[in-house]
Design a protein around this motif. Sequence first.
Motif, PDB file in Angstrom:
ATOM      1  N   MET A   1      10.713  13.681  34.697  1.00 40.02           N
ATOM      2  CA  MET A   1      11.255  14.853  34.011  1.00 40.02           C
ATOM      3  C   MET A   1      12.211  14.424  32.907  1.00 40.02           C
ATOM      4  N   ASN A   2      13.023  13.408  33.156  1.00 38.85           N
ATOM      5  CA  ASN A   2      13.926  12.906  32.132  1.00 38.85           C
ATOM      6  C   ASN A   2      13.133  12.355  30.948  1.00 38.85           C
ATOM      7  N   ASN A   3      12.059  11.634  31.228  1.00 39.34           N
ATOM      8  CA  ASN A   3      11.221  11.118  30.139  1.00 39.34           C
ATOM      9  C   ASN A   3      10.619  12.242  29.311  1.00 39.34           C
ATOM     10  N   LEU A   4      10.129  13.282  29.981  1.00 35.81           N
ATOM     11  CA  LEU A   4       9.587  14.429  29.250  1.00 35.81           C
ATOM     12  C   LEU A   4      10.665  15.084  28.385  1.00 35.81           C
ATOM     13  N   TYR A   5      11.854  15.228  28.930  1.00 36.37           N
ATOM     14  CA  TYR A   5      12.953  15.839  28.187  1.00 36.37           C
ATOM     15  C   TYR A   5      13.309  14.999  26.956  1.00 36.37           C
ATOM     16  N   GLN A   6      13.388  13.689  27.136  1.00 39.67           N
ATOM     17  CA  GLN A   6      13.703  12.805  26.006  1.00 39.67           C
ATOM     18  C   GLN A   6      12.598  12.859  24.943  1.00 39.67           C
ATOM     19  N   MET A   7      11.353  12.938  25.390  1.00 41.53           N
ATOM     20  CA  MET A   7      10.241  13.056  24.449  1.00 41.53           C
ATOM     21  C   MET A   7      10.320  14.374  23.680  1.00 41.53           C
ATOM     22  N   LYS A   8      10.705  15.441  24.367  1.00 44.92           N
ATOM     23  CA  LYS A   8      10.856  16.739  23.706  1.00 44.92           C
ATOM     24  C   LYS A   8      11.961  16.667  22.668  1.00 44.92           C
ATOM     25  N   LEU A   9      13.098  16.100  23.026  1.00 41.96           N
ATOM     26  CA  LEU A   9      14.211  15.975  22.086  1.00 41.96           C
ATOM     27  C   LEU A   9      13.830  15.140  20.862  1.00 41.96           C
ATOM     28  N   ALA A  10      13.002  14.129  21.068  1.00 44.34           N
ATOM     29  CA  ALA A  10      12.595  13.235  19.987  1.00 44.34           C
ATOM     30  C   ALA A  10      11.440  13.806  19.161  1.00 44.34           C
ATOM     31  N   GLY A  11      10.966  14.997  19.540  1.00 47.19           N
ATOM     32  CA  GLY A  11       9.864  15.603  18.803  1.00 47.19           C
ATOM     33  C   GLY A  11       8.518  14.973  19.078  1.00 47.19           C
ATOM     34  N   GLN A  12       8.395  14.302  20.215  1.00 48.73           N
ATOM     35  CA  GLN A  12       7.152  13.613  20.554  1.00 48.73           C
ATOM     36  C   GLN A  12       6.172  14.492  21.329  1.00 48.73           C
ATOM     37  N   LEU A  13       6.568  15.708  21.658  1.00 51.93           N
ATOM     38  CA  LEU A  13       5.681  16.631  22.364  1.00 51.93           C
ATOM     39  C   LEU A  13       5.426  17.828  21.451  1.00 51.93           C
ATOM     40  N   ASP A  14       4.178  18.039  21.086  1.00 58.72           N
ATOM     41  CA  ASP A  14       3.868  19.174  20.227  1.00 58.72           C
ATOM     42  C   ASP A  14       3.808  20.468  21.050  1.00 58.72           C
ATOM     43  N   SER A  15       3.699  21.578  20.371  1.00 56.52           N
ATOM     44  CA  SER A  15       3.727  22.872  21.062  1.00 56.52           C
ATOM     45  C   SER A  15       2.547  23.037  22.014  1.00 56.52           C
ATOM     46  N   THR A  16       1.405  22.478  21.681  1.00 57.88           N
ATOM     47  CA  THR A  16       0.237  22.563  22.565  1.00 57.88           C
ATOM     48  C   THR A  16       0.508  21.833  23.871  1.00 57.88           C
ATOM     49  N   THR A  17       1.095  20.657  23.785  1.00 53.79           N
ATOM     50  CA  THR A  17       1.415  19.879  24.984  1.00 53.79           C
ATOM     51  C   THR A  17       2.472  20.587  25.818  1.00 53.79           C
ATOM     52  N   LEU A  18       3.492  21.123  25.172  1.00 52.77           N
ATOM     53  CA  LEU A  18       4.542  21.845  25.905  1.00 52.77           C
ATOM     54  C   LEU A  18       3.967  23.069  26.616  1.00 52.77           C
ATOM     55  N   THR A  19       3.100  23.792  25.940  1.00 54.49           N
ATOM     56  CA  THR A  19       2.465  24.964  26.556  1.00 54.49           C
ATOM     57  C   THR A  19       1.618  24.545  27.747  1.00 54.49           C
ATOM     58  N   PHE A  20       0.883  23.443  27.612  1.00 53.69           N
ATOM     59  CA  PHE A  20       0.076  22.923  28.712  1.00 53.69           C
ATOM     60  C   PHE A  20       0.956  22.574  29.909  1.00 53.69           C
ATOM     61  N   LEU A  21       2.059  21.854  29.663  1.00 52.33           N
ATOM     62  CA  LEU A  21       2.952  21.465  30.756  1.00 52.33           C
ATOM     63  C   LEU A  21       3.580  22.686  31.416  1.00 52.33           C
ATOM     64  N   GLN A  22       3.963  23.671  30.626  1.00 53.60           N
ATOM     65  CA  GLN A  22       4.533  24.888  31.192  1.00 53.60           C
ATOM     66  C   GLN A  22       3.516  25.590  32.077  1.00 53.60           C
ATOM     67  N   GLY A  23       2.257  25.610  31.659  1.00 50.24           N
ATOM     68  CA  GLY A  23       1.202  26.215  32.465  1.00 50.24           C
ATOM     69  C   GLY A  23       0.945  25.437  33.740  1.00 50.24           C
ATOM     70  N   LEU A  24       1.036  24.127  33.648  1.00 52.20           N
ATOM     71  CA  LEU A  24       0.811  23.266  34.808  1.00 52.20           C
ATOM     72  C   LEU A  24       1.858  23.518  35.887  1.00 52.20           C
TER      73      LEU A  24
END
Length: 64
Positions: free
Chosen positions: A27-50
């Motif tokens: 979860m920390n890695n995902l958060y750091q990736m989000k902060l760094a702009g490494q997760l696009d909106s499609t990926t974030l939406t997918f993870l939220q759905g998961l």
Amino acid sequence: MPSVFWLTMLAAGGPQESEYPLLDALMNNLYQMKLAGQLDSTTLTFLQGLFHDEFRAETIHGYV
């Protein structure tokens, strides 16, 4: 594509206590990736759905 760990954990209804450190690190890695702009909106939406609502800010998991 989600890892086997994610799918197994979610299918089991959540992590086992012994899996908490791994889950925290992931979860920390995902958060750091989000902060760094490494997760696009499609990926974030997918993870939220998961995860459905399991890690929303309004839950104890999401709050922590």
